[in-house]
Design an enzyme around this catalytic site. Structure first.
Site, mmCIF file in Angstrom:
data_model
loop_
_atom_site.group_PDB
_atom_site.id
_atom_site.type_symbol
_atom_site.label_atom_id
_atom_site.label_comp_id
_atom_site.label_asym_id
_atom_site.label_seq_id
_atom_site.Cartn_x
_atom_site.Cartn_y
_atom_site.Cartn_z
ATOM 1 N N ASP A 65 -2.600 4.111 -0.623
ATOM 2 C CA ASP A 65 -1.685 4.504 -1.703
ATOM 3 C C ASP A 65 -2.466 4.720 -2.999
ATOM 4 O O ASP A 65 -1.999 4.385 -4.083
ATOM 5 C CB ASP A 65 -0.603 3.432 -1.889
ATOM 6 C CG ASP A 65 0.637 3.975 -2.600
ATOM 7 O OD1 ASP A 65 0.682 5.191 -2.886
ATOM 8 O OD2 ASP A 65 1.553 3.177 -2.880
ATOM 9 N N GLY B 287 9.798 -1.915 -9.059
ATOM 10 C CA GLY B 287 9.754 -1.177 -7.801
ATOM 11 C C GLY B 287 10.930 -1.628 -6.960
ATOM 12 O O GLY B 287 11.784 -2.376 -7.456
ATOM 13 N N ASN B 288 10.974 -1.212 -5.704
ATOM 14 C CA ASN B 288 12.144 -1.588 -4.902
ATOM 15 C C ASN B 288 12.119 -3.059 -4.498
ATOM 16 O O ASN B 288 13.136 -3.640 -4.186
ATOM 17 C CB ASN B 288 12.286 -0.675 -3.678
ATOM 18 C CG ASN B 288 10.983 -0.595 -2.906
ATOM 19 O OD1 ASN B 288 9.934 -1.064 -3.383
ATOM 20 N ND2 ASN B 288 11.037 -0.036 -1.720
HETATM 21 P P1 ADP Z 1 4.874 -0.707 -6.383
HETATM 22 O O1 ADP Z 1 4.525 -1.142 -5.029
HETATM 23 O O2 ADP Z 1 6.339 -0.787 -6.668
HETATM 24 O O3 ADP Z 1 4.321 0.636 -6.736
HETATM 25 P P2 ADP Z 1 2.889 -1.815 -8.189
HETATM 26 O O4 ADP Z 1 1.994 -2.878 -7.684
HETATM 27 O O5 ADP Z 1 2.292 -0.452 -8.262
HETATM 28 O O6 ADP Z 1 4.204 -1.799 -7.319
HETATM 29 O O7 ADP Z 1 3.426 -2.252 -9.621
HETATM 30 C C1 ADP Z 1 4.469 -1.549 -10.290
HETATM 31 C C2 ADP Z 1 4.183 -1.438 -11.782
HETATM 32 O O8 ADP Z 1 4.036 -2.730 -12.362
HETATM 33 C C3 ADP Z 1 2.905 -0.722 -12.107
HETATM 34 O O9 ADP Z 1 3.085 0.656 -12.157
HETATM 35 C C4 ADP Z 1 2.529 -1.305 -13.441
HETATM 36 O O10 ADP Z 1 3.247 -0.670 -14.475
HETATM 37 C C5 ADP Z 1 3.014 -2.744 -13.337
HETATM 38 N N1 ADP Z 1 1.916 -3.602 -12.885
HETATM 39 C C6 ADP Z 1 1.628 -3.928 -11.619
HETATM 40 N N2 ADP Z 1 0.551 -4.723 -11.547
HETATM 41 C C7 ADP Z 1 0.111 -4.900 -12.803
HETATM 42 C C8 ADP Z 1 -0.978 -5.608 -13.412
HETATM 43 N N3 ADP Z 1 -1.837 -6.304 -12.662
HETATM 44 N N4 ADP Z 1 -1.131 -5.554 -14.743
HETATM 45 C C9 ADP Z 1 -0.277 -4.835 -15.495
HETATM 46 N N5 ADP Z 1 0.759 -4.153 -14.999
HETATM 47 C C10 ADP Z 1 0.979 -4.172 -13.678
HETATM 48 MG MG MG Z 2 2.608 1.446 -7.340
#
Ligand code: ADP
Ligand code: MG
Length: 616
Positions: free
Chosen positions: A456, A342-343
């Site tokens: 979200d 992500g960013n």
């Molecule tokens: P953002 O705020 O950038 O959307 P996220 O928390 O949604 O961040 O995490 C981005 C990506 O990282 C998710 O879409 C997933 O693919 C991976 N990810 C995040 N948390 C987990 C987790 N607990 N287990 C497995 N993959 C994860």
């Molecule tokens: Mg996300």
């Protein structure tokens, strides 16, 4: 909990006897076609339709079939008791008359609970307690989310937990056990016969042991010769405690299996049963405390409770003692594998070493060149996650401040729901999607109850532990509401997921659990369209116009009507009129239960060993 599907019918009386039914009908005037419905004591999940014709009573038993349909013997199948009664109100089709006038249950008379209703409830609890060592909220959530699956499991295995069940022992050994100690009439045990899956009942009567074979018919029901048929062995035993049903005596005292410390003696919570990882089905179904039987018939699919992420790693009191918000860097191993980005930076795979076990984790790593604002955001996300603990929400293990600031979370190895579904379109059944979306509603209900708004919720932020286990993640925009507030007011609009936002979010920057409900509706739409993009090629502002003009997205192809109705209700314009998560979860639950009970077939990607669609 598991409501009787007839519970809401005004002419349903529950577990009343034949003569009581006749009394109610007399009281109501004995007109032709006067009828009521009651629970059937013999076939569980079955009913009796009591009907008046020509001043006489007629009682028809309504059987619940293996495939979940209901029918009067020899009649057409119907999907529920209500549908069945409606059908016979139009067409007698073999009955003495059509159903003309419901004999209504008096307002002050509740539906009478059956003998098995409370028993079933206790069995479920005891089973979950024994098998997964769960208590309290964790147990409740397990039961709510997995009731249909658990019922099937219990139907086929519950007797194994009973003190009177002695496993595979010889007839002579059964006799020896019955003759040892006191020899009262009705002392009994059940043993498994040489041919697996068939059982015998051994009973003491007049100081002599008698053996009966328990019959097991083609439809999977158990009975004594010529006797009443039951879905499970333990129900048969419970019934035989009340009625001899052809035996020399009713069953009285259980001859207790010496190798089995069972339901009668609660297990002491002596450390948690080790669980398998989320993504590998258990090599062997977890067993209860009964040592007499190892291994369940066939292997079954993993339930959320079988995985290591169902409960918090800190639910172990010893691990809790060592819990700190900031984790030690040397206990954390970071893999090069990137799970996502992500960013803020990226999410990496890793392992966190706890004293007793190592757990798989996902680590959100903040890029070091990020400015302070981004770091603050991550700290806020951590602060929210720190307060949450639910099986359907990704838990934070802790923060780690080292080469970067890192947020360490439970691992949900199968990744985001939208990607998972779009890559496995033909392997995932609609029932499976319903099950997952019900779990999401459970997690959201928990947030609503605890005054958190997610802000979200989207399929990209629902992560899967495995095909049958979803968790809500990404609390980057989430807020804890003050005690007196039911919404959060954003001062400025940021980078917002407009397509997921309710009108009041966009127009007034007001965020509440009700606006999360709107997002849940969009998430449902994404899920039932197997990872489709909502509002096709429209841009965010166009979507706003589309919604304001009263339009809504169409029902995804193959999505059940009931589910589309839930979505549409989530997209109720005014938040005051929109259902809350308590309501949404109820509706998801009922639908999930109703279809899980009806379809004995499992998803085609898996074995179908839990083949008994038994009502208990
Ligand atoms: P953002 O705020 O950038 O959307 P996220 O928390 O949604 O961040 O995490 C981005 C990506 O990282 C998710 O879409 C997933 O693919 C991976 N990810 C995040 N948390 C987990 C987790 N607990 N287990 C497995 N993959 C994860
Ligand atoms: Mg996300």
């Amino acid at each position: 909990m598991m409501n009787d599907p007839a519970a809401d019918l005004p002419f349903f009386y529950g577990s009343i006897s034949r003569s009581e039914a006749e009394d109610y009908l007399k009281l109501a005037g004995m007109s032709d076609g006067l009828f009521l419905l009651r629970q059937c004591l013999r076939s569980l999940g079955g009913y009796v339709l009591s009907l008046v014709w020509n001043l006489q009573f007629h009682h028809y038993s309504v059987e619940k079939q293996m495939n979940g349909t209901y029918c009067v013997s020899g009649g057409k199948p119907h999907c529920g008791p209500a549908e069945l009664c409606e059908y016979y109100s139009k067409d007698a089709d073999g009955l003495v008359t059509t159903l003309r006038k419901p004999c209504l249950r008096p307002a002050d008379t509740p539906v009478r609970a059956g003998v098995f209703d409370s028993l079933r409830d206790n069995m479920l609890r005891e089973y979950v307690r024994q098998t997964w060592n769960l208590e309290g909220e964790a147990m409740e959530q397990a039961i709510i989310s997995q009731a249909p699956q658990l019922e099937k499991l219990i139907a086929t295995t519950a007797h194994e937990k009973m003190p009177w069940f002695h496993g595979k022992i010889e007839r002579q050994e059964g006799e020896r056990r019955l003759y040892s100690g006191a020899q009262p009439d009705g002392k009994f045990l059940v043993r498994e016969r040489k041919e697996s899956g068939t059982f015998a009942l051994s009973i003491m009567y007049g100081k002599t042991v008698y053996h009966y074979q328990i019959l097991h018919d083609k439809s999977g029901k158990y009975s004594m010769p010529e006797g009443t048929k039951f879905d499970t062995v333990w129900q048969l035993v419970e019934y035989l405690k009340m009625k001899p049903d052809g035996l020399l005596t009713v069953l009285r005292e259980a001859c207790v299996n010496p190798n089995c410390n069972t339901a009668a003696t609660p297990v002491v919570p002596s450390g948690r049963r080790p669980r398998t990882n989320g993504y590998t089905p258990p090599p062997e179904a977890p067993l209860g405390a009964c040592k007499a039987l190892e291994g369940l018939p066939g292997d079954r699919r993993a339930l959320p409770m079988d995985t290591s992420v169902y409960e918090s790693p800190y639910s172990d009191p010893e691990a809790l003692k060592e819990k700190k918000l900031f984790l030690k860097r040397d206990q954390l191993m970071i893999d090069e594998v990137e799970l996502g980005s992500g960013n803020f930076g990226c999410v990496k795979k890793g392992v966190y070493k706890m004293r007793k076990k190592h757990i798989d984790v996902a680590i959100k790593v903040l890029k070091s060149e990020n400015e302070k604002a981004v770091k603050d955001e991550m700290m806020k996300e951590a602060e929210i996650m720190h307060q949450l603990d639910n099986p359907y929400i990704v838990r934070m293990i802790g923060l780690c401040e080292a080469e970067n600031l890192m947020l360490v979370m439970e691992m949900a190895a199968s990744g985001p729901l939208n990607k998972f579904l779009s890559s496995k379109k033909d392997q995932i059944s609609v029932e499976n999607v319903v099950e997952l979306m019900h779990q999401v509603s459970l997690g959201m209900r928990y947030l609503e109850e605890n005054n958190f708004v997610h802000r979200d919720l989207a399929a990209r932020n629902v992560l899967l532990v495995n095909q049958h286990y979803a968790k809500i993640s990404d609390f980057g925009l989430s807020k804890a509401l003050g005690a007196d507030d039911n919404y959060y007011k954003a001062r400025t609009a940021g980078k917002w997921p407009l397509k997921w936002y309710a009108p009041e979010c966009i127009n007034f920057h007001k965020f509440s659990s009700k606006s999360d409900v709107w997002s849940y509706g969009i998430t449902m739409w994404e899920a039932f369209s197997y990872g489709g993009k909502p509002y096709k090629k429209m841009k965010g502002p166009e979507v706003t116009g589309f919604i304001e003009s009263g339009k809504r997205m169409d029902c995804p192809a193959g999505c059940p009507d009931v589910m589309y109705t839930v979505m549409m209700d989530c997209w109720t314009y005014k938040h005051e009129d929109r259902p809350d998560f308590a309501k949404v979860e109820d509706r998801m639950r009922s639908y999930h239960y109703s279809i899980s009970k009806k379809t004995p077939k499992e998803d085609n990607t898996e074995d179908a060993s839990a083949n008994a669609t038994v009502a208990i």
